[in-house]
Design a protein around this motif. Structure first.
Motif, PDB file in Angstrom:
ATOM      1  N   SER A   1     -59.990  86.834  43.495  1.00 28.01           N
ATOM      2  CA  SER A   1     -61.597  86.356  43.833  1.00 28.01           C
ATOM      3  C   SER A   1     -62.296  87.445  44.833  1.00 28.01           C
ATOM      4  CB  SER A   1     -61.870  85.299  44.080  1.00 28.01           C
ATOM      5  OG  SER A   1     -61.513  84.293  42.821  1.00 28.01           O
ATOM      6  N   PHE A   2     -61.137  88.044  45.114  1.00 29.06           N
ATOM      7  CA  PHE A   2     -61.823  89.684  46.252  1.00 29.06           C
ATOM      8  C   PHE A   2     -60.874  90.992  45.457  1.00 29.06           C
ATOM      9  CE2 PHE A   2     -60.636  92.035  49.677  1.00 29.06           C
ATOM     10  CZ  PHE A   2     -61.671  91.707  50.154  1.00 29.06           C
ATOM     11  N   GLY A   3     -60.198  90.838  44.904  1.00 31.59           N
ATOM     12  CA  GLY A   3     -59.606  91.779  44.623  1.00 31.59           C
ATOM     13  C   GLY A   3     -57.770  92.557  44.758  1.00 31.59           C
ATOM     14  N   SER A   4     -57.784  94.349  44.236  1.00 30.82           N
ATOM     15  CA  SER A   4     -56.034  94.075  44.499  1.00 30.82           C
ATOM     16  C   SER A   4     -56.624  95.373  45.999  1.00 30.82           C
ATOM     17  CB  SER A   4     -55.775  94.133  43.225  1.00 30.82           C
ATOM     18  OG  SER A   4     -55.520  93.521  42.082  1.00 30.82           O
ATOM     19  N   PHE A   5     -54.972  95.467  46.076  1.00 33.63           N
ATOM     20  CA  PHE A   5     -54.692  96.605  47.262  1.00 33.63           C
ATOM     21  C   PHE A   5     -53.303  97.492  46.529  1.00 33.63           C
ATOM     22  CE2 PHE A   5     -56.439  93.807  50.447  1.00 33.63           C
ATOM     23  CZ  PHE A   5     -56.857  94.645  51.238  1.00 33.63           C
ATOM     24  N   VAL A   6     -53.617  98.625  45.460  1.00 39.43           N
ATOM     25  CA  VAL A   6     -52.279  98.939  44.232  1.00 39.43           C
ATOM     26  C   VAL A   6     -52.684 100.475  45.154  1.00 39.43           C
ATOM     27  CG1 VAL A   6     -52.628 100.101  41.484  1.00 39.43           C
ATOM     28  CG2 VAL A   6     -54.384  97.963  42.957  1.00 39.43           C
TER      29      VAL A   6
ATOM     30  N   SER B   1     -50.344  93.855  55.423  1.00 39.93           N
ATOM     31  CA  SER B   1     -50.021  95.626  55.767  1.00 39.93           C
ATOM     32  C   SER B   1     -48.024  95.377  55.673  1.00 39.93           C
ATOM     33  CB  SER B   1     -49.771  96.172  56.948  1.00 39.93           C
ATOM     34  OG  SER B   1     -51.468  96.044  57.780  1.00 39.93           O
ATOM     35  N   GLU B   2     -47.148  94.674  55.387  1.00 33.92           N
ATOM     36  CA  GLU B   2     -45.800  95.202  55.072  1.00 33.92           C
ATOM     37  C   GLU B   2     -45.574  94.899  53.901  1.00 33.92           C
ATOM     38  OE1 GLU B   2     -44.506  91.507  57.139  1.00 33.92           O
ATOM     39  OE2 GLU B   2     -45.101  91.850  59.158  1.00 33.92           O
ATOM     40  N   ALA B   3     -46.313  93.757  53.296  1.00 33.73           N
ATOM     41  CA  ALA B   3     -46.374  94.132  51.531  1.00 33.73           C
ATOM     42  C   ALA B   3     -46.287  95.952  50.622  1.00 33.73           C
ATOM     43  CB  ALA B   3     -47.039  92.807  50.718  1.00 33.73           C
ATOM     44  N   LEU B   4     -47.648  96.515  51.581  1.00 35.72           N
ATOM     45  CA  LEU B   4     -47.363  97.592  51.454  1.00 35.72           C
ATOM     46  C   LEU B   4     -46.804  98.873  51.486  1.00 35.72           C
ATOM     47  CD1 LEU B   4     -51.952  97.357  52.254  1.00 35.72           C
ATOM     48  CD2 LEU B   4     -50.775  97.187  49.584  1.00 35.72           C
ATOM     49  N   LEU B   5     -46.288  98.500  52.810  1.00 36.31           N
ATOM     50  CA  LEU B   5     -45.421  99.166  53.259  1.00 36.31           C
ATOM     51  C   LEU B   5     -44.309  98.620  52.849  1.00 36.31           C
ATOM     52  CD1 LEU B   5     -45.710  99.201  57.992  1.00 36.31           C
ATOM     53  CD2 LEU B   5     -46.150 101.135  55.591  1.00 36.31           C
TER      54      LEU B   5
ATOM     55  N   PHE C   1     -58.594  99.996  46.577  1.00 33.93           N
ATOM     56  CA  PHE C   1     -58.712  99.149  46.517  1.00 33.93           C
ATOM     57  C   PHE C   1     -59.053  99.232  45.314  1.00 33.93           C
ATOM     58  CE2 PHE C   1     -62.504  95.578  47.204  1.00 33.93           C
ATOM     59  CZ  PHE C   1     -61.482  94.819  47.095  1.00 33.93           C
ATOM     60  N   ARG C   2     -59.643  97.614  44.008  1.00 38.53           N
ATOM     61  CA  ARG C   2     -59.865  97.671  43.485  1.00 38.53           C
ATOM     62  C   ARG C   2     -60.276  96.239  43.645  1.00 38.53           C
ATOM     63  NH1 ARG C   2     -58.143 100.073  37.766  1.00 38.53           N
ATOM     64  NH2 ARG C   2     -59.654  98.090  37.579  1.00 38.53           N
TER      65      ARG C   2
END
Length: 102
Positions: free
Chosen positions: A57-62, A44-48, A90-91
């Motif tokens: 191996s999971f995905g990316s929040f862009v 959350s902090e990184a996105l904010l 989310f990809r």
């Protein structure tokens, strides 16, 4: 990989994630809950801060910036300006996509 048979169908909750960590790793329930909270808090902090988050191996929040555009009220047909905004997408990774699609 976490055993999914003990997770209730529907949405996965923080409590269920913490319980899965407790079962799989053996941390106490409190430590498992704290670990889940720390991981989600870091994401959350990184996105904010405006950063994208990539989990291998999971995905990316862009984060994507959308500009001003004109929309239309479908009921009345009246044109309405839609303000610029930032959206989170989310990809999934190719591995996750393959796992979902069998």
């Amino acid at each position: 990989m976490v055993e999914t048979s003990s997770i209730a169908p529907g949405s996965l909750t923080r409590a269920e994630l913490a319980d899965a960590v407790h079962r799989e790793i053996g941390l106490s329930r409190a430590e498992s809950a704290e670990l889940v909270e720390n991981v989600l808090g870091t994401i959350s902090e990184a996105l904010l801060a405006g950063d994208n988050v990539k989990i291998s191996s999971f995905g990316s929040f862009v984060l994507r910036n959308k500009g001003l555009r004109i929309g239309r009220n479908p009921k009345t047909g009246v044109e309405v300006p839609i303000e610029p905004r930032t959206v989170l997408t989310f990809r999934p990774s190719q591995l996750l996509r393959q796992a979902i699609n069998g």
